[in-house]
Write a protein that holds these residues in place. Structure first.
Motif, mmCIF file in Angstrom:
data_model
loop_
_atom_site.group_PDB
_atom_site.id
_atom_site.type_symbol
_atom_site.label_atom_id
_atom_site.label_comp_id
_atom_site.label_asym_id
_atom_site.label_seq_id
_atom_site.Cartn_x
_atom_site.Cartn_y
_atom_site.Cartn_z
ATOM 1 N N ASP B 46 0.827 -1.231 0.026
ATOM 2 C CA ASP B 46 0.055 -0.028 -0.025
ATOM 3 C C ASP B 46 0.768 1.306 -0.131
ATOM 4 O OD1 ASP B 46 -2.352 -1.258 -0.264
ATOM 5 O OD2 ASP B 46 -2.813 -1.357 2.116
ATOM 6 N N ARG B 50 0.956 4.208 -2.757
ATOM 7 C CA ARG B 50 0.540 5.610 -2.391
ATOM 8 C C ARG B 50 1.781 6.727 -2.464
ATOM 9 N NH1 ARG B 50 -3.938 3.777 2.020
ATOM 10 N NH2 ARG B 50 -5.027 2.364 0.643
ATOM 11 N N GLN B 52 4.430 6.576 -0.715
ATOM 12 C CA GLN B 52 4.853 6.828 0.742
ATOM 13 C C GLN B 52 6.047 6.348 1.195
ATOM 14 O OE1 GLN B 52 1.102 5.432 2.658
ATOM 15 N NE2 GLN B 52 0.088 7.222 2.227
ATOM 16 N N ALA B 79 -2.673 -3.351 -5.061
ATOM 17 C CA ALA B 79 -2.687 -2.117 -4.175
ATOM 18 C C ALA B 79 -2.804 -0.837 -4.737
ATOM 19 C CB ALA B 79 -1.418 -2.366 -3.421
#
Lengths: 190, 234
Positions: B46, B50, B52, B79
């Motif tokens: 994830d 994203r 991150q 994801a």
């Protein structure tokens, strides 16, 4: 040949006398081995995990003594296999990804998104709301939302994490089957 | 360090070998820890989808995924689809009312505070995460002493973390003869990253994170020594 008649029979018996429990522990052992080889950045980690399991089964079948658990025995075998690989890197054929090659990436993402919508709809409303709340936020908001969700459900955050992760794997499995089905259907039409 | 942080470092290949081995001893004995590892792996999927992860974490994550591409490719796409298609999580607190065209003084103060906070945050990132490109034209060479050997010793792996400021890497073998050459290969991809004089600096731009094999050759082209190390780019 059934697993019970194969070199795997002792390995399975050592894992558990209950067939279902033995199958579960076998799957967990394989997963651990895949992590073992993946974290060492060795290509084809799943093939290496299977090779380690084969060796483990053969050694046990040949009567090797088990001083600890099967898992600890398999870990030792994996470590030896890793050392061998560093001495002599194996030559492995390049994988062929017919699916990705034959279908453009944009089509794959569309079908995946459609499948995701479909599979989210398959969940009951509470499950759908919970998984979306659990996985969508990030940073501090994520922590706050997860704590709030755990409090709402009356379970501790760790139990919530386990429950949501199992739900997530179910969702992934549904999307995988749906995408595979779409792919074979579009293949048949073409 | 919490188990979660430990497991995250394990997946990213950032744990020293003794810690990694100790963690694996537990992992092969504890089904709950295995489940927790799977959760941390999902979180990394994830986080990557994203955007991150830091550049170093992303490189380490991609190296991890390369170990079993067919299975991981699906999870990466999943994801991404999940991050893109899932609607924003419902918030328990009500959404704030839209701001009026001319905000009242208290709102103006809030705007001022928000702007100041954003600038402070920007300054923080500027100060703490400078651009990897050096501000001067002078090369910054990072020298690393290699221990020869192709068999990576589990207890003491050679880990080379190239600092963000370093523009070049120099690999030092013991007893290097005059005129010796070094060939540097990336083990996973089998790519030849660089080849040249042993005393020269290897440009950072030619490096790739992951396990690398450095070979020292004499001027006649005969192999003198090999060394395997894990390279990470900060």
């Amino acid at each position: 040949m059934a697993l019970n008649d194969s070199p795997y029979s002792r390995l399975l018996r050592e894992l558990s006398s209950e067939p279902d429990q033995a199958a579960l522990r076998f799957a967990q052992l394989r997963q651990r081995l895949v992590y073992f080889f993946s974290t060492r950045r060795l290509p084809f980690a799943e093939d290496l995990a299977d090779e380690a399991l084969d060796r483990c089964a053969r050694r046990l079948d040949e009567g090797a003594p088990l001083h600890s658990t099967v898992e600890a025995f398999a870990l030792g075998i994996a470590r030896n296999l890793e050392r061998e690989l560093w001495k002599k890197p194996p030559t492995v054929p390049l994988p062929t990804h017919a699916a990705s090659a034959s279908q453009p990436a944009s089509e794959l993402s569309i079908s995946l998104a459609t499948c995701l919508d479909h599979c989210l709809d398959e969940l009951n409303p509470a499950e759908r709301q919970h998984i979306l709340r659990f996985y969508t936020a990030s940073g501090g908001e994520k922590i706050r939302l997860r704590q709030a969700l755990a409090a709402e459900l009356g379970i501790d955050p760790n139990a919530l994490r386990v429950r949501m992760h199992r739900l997530r794997l179910r969702l992934e499995s549904c999307v995988r089957s749906c995408a595979a089905c779409n792919q074979s259907t579009s293949g048949a039409i073409q | 360090m919490t188990d979660e942080a430990l497991l995250r470092q394990y997946l990213l290949g950032q744990l020293p070998a003794p810690d990694r081995d100790a963690l694996e001893d537990r992992l092969f004995a504890d089904a709950n820890l295995l489940e927790q590892l799977a959760q941390v792996e999902t979180d990394l999927f994830d986080a990557a989808a994203r955007h991150q992860l830091s550049p170093a974490e992303l490189a380490a994550w991609q190296a991890y995924l390369s170990a079993h591409p067919p299975a991981q490719a699906f999870r990466t796409r999943f994801a991404a689809a999940f991050a893109k298609n899932a609607p924003p999580a419902p918030l328990s607190a009500p959404l704030p009312a839209p701001l009026p065209a001319s905000p009242p003084p208290s709102r103006r103060f809030a705007w001022f505070a928000a702007t100041a906070a954003a600038l402070a945050l920007l300054a923080f990132f500027w100060w703490n995460f400078p651009s990897p490109r050096p501000t001067t034209a002078e090369p910054v060479v990072f020298a690393f002493s290699l221990q020869p050997g192709t068999l990576r010793d589990n207890s003491q792996p050679q880990v080379l973390r190239l600092p963000a400021r370093a523009t070049h890497l120099r690999l030092d073998f013991p007893n290097t003869p005059t005129g010796a050459q070094i060939a540097l290969r990336h083990i996973d991809s089998e790519a030849l990253l660089w080849e040249g004089p042993a005393t020269a600096g290897i440009p950072r731009t030619t490096l790739r994170p992951g396990d690398c094999l450095a070979t020292l050759r004499n001027p006649q082209g005969q192999d003198l020594a090999d060394a395997v190390f894990l390279l990470s780019l900060e």
